[in-house]
Design a protein around this motif. Structure first.
Motif, PDB file in Angstrom:
ATOM      1  N   UNK A 138      -2.819 -35.655 -11.454  1.00 56.52           N
ATOM      2  CA  UNK A 138      -3.128 -34.488 -11.672  1.00 56.52           C
ATOM      3  C   UNK A 138      -2.349 -33.820 -12.425  1.00 56.52           C
ATOM      4  N   UNK A 139      -0.993 -34.348 -12.001  1.00 57.96           N
ATOM      5  CA  UNK A 139       0.237 -34.571 -12.872  1.00 57.96           C
ATOM      6  C   UNK A 139      -0.040 -34.894 -14.053  1.00 57.96           C
ATOM      7  N   UNK A 140      -0.340 -36.183 -14.449  1.00 50.69           N
ATOM      8  CA  UNK A 140      -0.061 -37.034 -15.988  1.00 50.69           C
ATOM      9  C   UNK A 140      -1.627 -35.857 -16.681  1.00 50.69           C
ATOM     10  N   UNK A 141      -2.442 -35.427 -15.885  1.00 50.68           N
ATOM     11  CA  UNK A 141      -3.331 -34.421 -16.686  1.00 50.68           C
ATOM     12  C   UNK A 141      -3.462 -33.852 -16.947  1.00 50.68           C
ATOM     13  N   UNK A 142      -2.575 -32.986 -15.968  1.00 49.35           N
ATOM     14  CA  UNK A 142      -2.433 -31.502 -16.347  1.00 49.35           C
ATOM     15  C   UNK A 142      -0.873 -31.334 -17.602  1.00 49.35           C
ATOM     16  N   UNK A 143       0.167 -32.137 -17.681  1.00 48.15           N
ATOM     17  CA  UNK A 143       0.687 -32.604 -18.726  1.00 48.15           C
ATOM     18  C   UNK A 143      -0.735 -32.995 -20.036  1.00 48.15           C
ATOM     19  N   UNK A 144      -0.701 -33.458 -20.071  1.00 49.58           N
ATOM     20  CA  UNK A 144      -1.541 -33.738 -21.192  1.00 49.58           C
ATOM     21  C   UNK A 144      -2.621 -32.783 -21.912  1.00 49.58           C
ATOM     22  N   UNK A 145      -3.098 -31.850 -20.855  1.00 49.70           N
ATOM     23  CA  UNK A 145      -3.765 -30.852 -21.096  1.00 49.70           C
ATOM     24  C   UNK A 145      -2.962 -30.293 -21.815  1.00 49.70           C
ATOM     25  N   UNK A 146      -1.413 -29.751 -21.258  1.00 49.02           N
ATOM     26  CA  UNK A 146      -0.246 -28.611 -22.367  1.00 49.02           C
ATOM     27  C   UNK A 146       0.320 -29.780 -24.125  1.00 49.02           C
ATOM     28  N   UNK A 147      -0.679 -30.347 -23.868  1.00 48.95           N
ATOM     29  CA  UNK A 147      -0.137 -31.287 -25.241  1.00 48.95           C
ATOM     30  C   UNK A 147      -0.957 -30.698 -26.610  1.00 48.95           C
ATOM     31  N   UNK A 148      -1.544 -31.984 -27.585  1.00 53.28           N
ATOM     32  CA  UNK A 148      -1.452 -31.125 -29.036  1.00 53.28           C
ATOM     33  C   UNK A 148      -3.833 -31.914 -29.183  1.00 53.28           C
ATOM     34  N   UNK A 149      -3.671 -33.420 -28.736  1.00 55.53           N
ATOM     35  CA  UNK A 149      -4.580 -33.430 -28.629  1.00 55.53           C
ATOM     36  C   UNK A 149      -5.220 -34.291 -27.472  1.00 55.53           C
ATOM     37  N   UNK A 150      -6.674 -33.916 -26.938  1.00 60.39           N
ATOM     38  CA  UNK A 150      -6.874 -34.371 -25.464  1.00 60.39           C
ATOM     39  C   UNK A 150      -8.093 -35.404 -26.474  1.00 60.39           C
TER      40      UNK A 150
END
Length: 256
Positions: free
Chosen positions: A53-65
């Motif tokens: 969940x922590x990693x996924x939340x950080x990813x969703x705040x990035x530029x591209x998923x």
């Protein structure tokens, strides 16, 4: 061949992961075929859901998923909502449909080559120098996306929301394979699943399986099927059920 029942009396072996063959089996029956489910993989959620969940939340705040499979979407959505302002990319149309089900509607995906090569050809990934790009999926695979995006200068993160394991194969899977006749096909879209089946099946069942027509999702899978011992191979346009079944319906089952 009946136009309304193009798979009439054809046994279609479905190798999708355990527990996921139901919708495809229903489509086979609707086309007159006889579905047999022999899972090539089992999928398991990553045990540490908090860390995911922590990693996924950080990813969703990035530029591209980038979501690498429909399963990646399902397991990620089980952890947290996938709302994001990032550019969302799916490997293919099936993954894009899973994202739509998870309320993510603005999704890019390759229209023709629905695989890693197709994804890398998207304009959204042409210039990723310094961008935060996340790959959401499972460990393993070819690693092409990881290597290419890193080489293009992306700040890359991999989030493993699930993992693939060998399936449990028992008599309910083996017995139907021992009865496969001339009019039989096996749907293949994963080299890893094919390898698991080769290792798990008893020799008589494997010999029967490779005598069927292998209906594969790509030229890469065609090579894998031939290497595994299949002599008759039909290549579908993609791994989508519609394309696999269309290819199966076009097979001539008269030659042994």
């Amino acid at each position: 061949m009946s136009r309304s029942l193009p798979l009439r009396n054809v046994t279609v072996v479905i190798t999708r992961p355990a527990g996921t063959a139901g919708p495809l089996a229903r489509r086979v029956r609707k086309l007159g075929g006889i579905p047999v489910s022999v899972p090539g993989l089992s999928l398991r959620a990553t045990e540490d859901a908090t860390a995911v969940g922590v990693s996924l939340r950080r990813a969703l705040e990035g530029d591209v998923v980038v979501f690498t499979s429909p399963a990646a979407v399902r397991f990620a959505a089980d952890v947290l909502p996938l709302a994001t302002r990032a550019t969302v990319i799916a490997v293919g149309r099936g993954t894009a449909r899973a994202l739509k089900t998870a309320d993510v509607t603005d999704v890019r995906f390759p229209e023709t080559s629905q695989d890693s090569e197709g994804v890398l050809g998207l304009a959204e990934l042409a210039d990723v120098v310094g961008k935060r790009v996340a790959l959401v999926g499972a460990p393993g695979g070819r690693g092409l996306l990881r290597e290419a995006l890193a080489a293009r200068g992306a700040t890359l993160d991999e989030i493993h929301v699930y993992h693939r394991v060998a399936p449990r194969i028992d008599r309910r899977h083996i017995d139907p394979l021992l009865k496969l006749g001339r009019r039989s096909a096996v749907l293949l879209s994963s080299a890893e699943a094919l390898d698991h089946l080769r290792r798990a099946l008893v020799a008589p069942a494997w010999r029967r399986l490779v005598q069927a027509v292998a209906v594969v999702s790509s030229e890469r899978m065609r090579s894998a099927a031939l290497d595994a011992g299949f002599e008759r191979v039909a290549v579908a346009r993609s791994a989508l059920p519609t394309d696999l079944l269309t290819a199966a319906a076009g097979v001539s089952f008269t030659r042994r």
